[in-house]
Motif scaffolding. Structure first.
Motif, mmCIF file in Angstrom:
data_model
loop_
_atom_site.group_PDB
_atom_site.id
_atom_site.type_symbol
_atom_site.label_atom_id
_atom_site.label_comp_id
_atom_site.label_asym_id
_atom_site.label_seq_id
_atom_site.Cartn_x
_atom_site.Cartn_y
_atom_site.Cartn_z
ATOM 1 N N MET A 7 11.404 -2.753 4.522
ATOM 2 C CA MET A 7 10.668 -3.638 5.433
ATOM 3 C C MET A 7 9.167 -3.361 5.317
ATOM 4 N N HIS A 8 8.369 -4.433 5.187
ATOM 5 C CA HIS A 8 6.915 -4.289 5.133
ATOM 6 C C HIS A 8 6.321 -4.551 6.518
ATOM 7 N N TYR A 9 5.269 -3.798 6.829
ATOM 8 C CA TYR A 9 4.551 -3.959 8.083
ATOM 9 C C TYR A 9 3.067 -4.122 7.787
ATOM 10 N N ARG A 66 0.759 -3.541 15.078
ATOM 11 C CA ARG A 66 1.683 -3.643 13.942
ATOM 12 C C ARG A 66 2.402 -4.973 13.981
ATOM 13 N N PHE A 67 2.420 -5.651 12.821
ATOM 14 C CA PHE A 67 3.153 -6.905 12.659
ATOM 15 C C PHE A 67 4.274 -6.670 11.654
ATOM 16 N N ASP A 68 5.469 -7.198 11.927
ATOM 17 C CA ASP A 68 6.535 -7.223 10.931
ATOM 18 C C ASP A 68 6.222 -8.339 9.947
ATOM 19 N N ILE A 69 6.331 -8.072 8.650
ATOM 20 C CA ILE A 69 6.105 -9.107 7.640
ATOM 21 C C ILE A 69 7.453 -9.739 7.323
ATOM 22 N N THR A 70 7.617 -10.989 7.751
ATOM 23 C CA THR A 70 8.907 -11.667 7.600
ATOM 24 C C THR A 70 8.745 -12.874 6.712
ATOM 25 N N GLN A 121 5.322 0.218 3.922
ATOM 26 C CA GLN A 121 6.716 -0.133 3.678
ATOM 27 C C GLN A 121 7.613 0.986 4.172
ATOM 28 N N SER A 122 8.671 0.636 4.889
ATOM 29 C CA SER A 122 9.638 1.628 5.351
ATOM 30 C C SER A 122 10.605 1.947 4.213
#
Length: 197
Positions: free
Chosen positions: A180-182, A193-197, A175-176
């Motif tokens: 934002m979670h990755y 790396r995937f963005d968790i949306t 988590q940034s």
């Protein structure tokens, strides 16, 4: 001469200790998991105590993870074994997710299971894992679990990506500071790396 150096060393030591404490406090404030589901127990990282997990006594598994609310109440936990990934509610009832299919071959889950809230939803969670087929490779999949009225599967197994020819890999969620979670996937000498949306 030693009397003159001593105050300088003491001041430097105090500064280093204070910096270390501030760094650790900052890192702990970004901690993602205060409670861990490790069948047969839940581990409470705030008190370093354990409590039994309902329905897990003597349970054999490859990997596990749990979803908890802010007060530490178990919402559900997930385990993987040769049959696939199971979602277990707080009463101990188990739901087996459909196996990931990779090139038409059912896969065995690997050791990591990640659970992360679905952004901008209430009480919905991604359960993410890698599946392994020795003959075909590795598939990355997820399901969405809804905890609004009990525990149910909102979206059953969905494949995100597949990697081959390999039969191992690892995942992690980070988590940034912005929230934002990755999802990080290490597989076959690469890191994705995937963005968790």
């Amino acid at each position: 001469f030693l009397n003159q150096i001593n105050p300088i060393i003491m001041k430097t030591t105090k500064t280093l200790i204070l910096s270390l404490i501030l760094t650790m406090t900052t890192l702990m404030s970004f901690s993602q998991m205060l409670y861990w589901a490790i069948p047969d127990n839940t581990l409470d990282m705030t008190t370093l105590s354990t409590a039994p997990l309902v329905g897990s006594l003597g349970f054999t598994y490859i990997g596990s993870n749990g979803a908890y609310d802010n007060s530490g109440t178990l919402l559900f936990y997930a385990t993987s074994d040769q049959a696939g990934v199971s979602i277990i509610d707080p009463s101990g009832t188990s739901i087996l997710l459909d196996p990931i299919l990779y090139s038409g071959l059912a896969t065995d889950p690997l050791q990591e299971i990640a659970i992360v809230p679905v952004p901008q939803t209430c009480k919905q969670y991604y359960v993410i894992w890698l599946g392994n087929s020795v003959l075909a490779g590795v598939a990355l999949g997820y399901a969405i679990i809804d905890c609004n009225n009990g525990v149910s599967i909102a979206t059953n197994t969905t494949t995100i990506a597949s990697y081959g020819p390999a039969n191992s890999g690892g995942i992690a969620v980070t988590q940034s500071p912005s929230g934002m979670h990755y999802l990080l996937v290490a597989e076959n000498k690469s890191l994705v790396r995937f963005d968790i949306t």
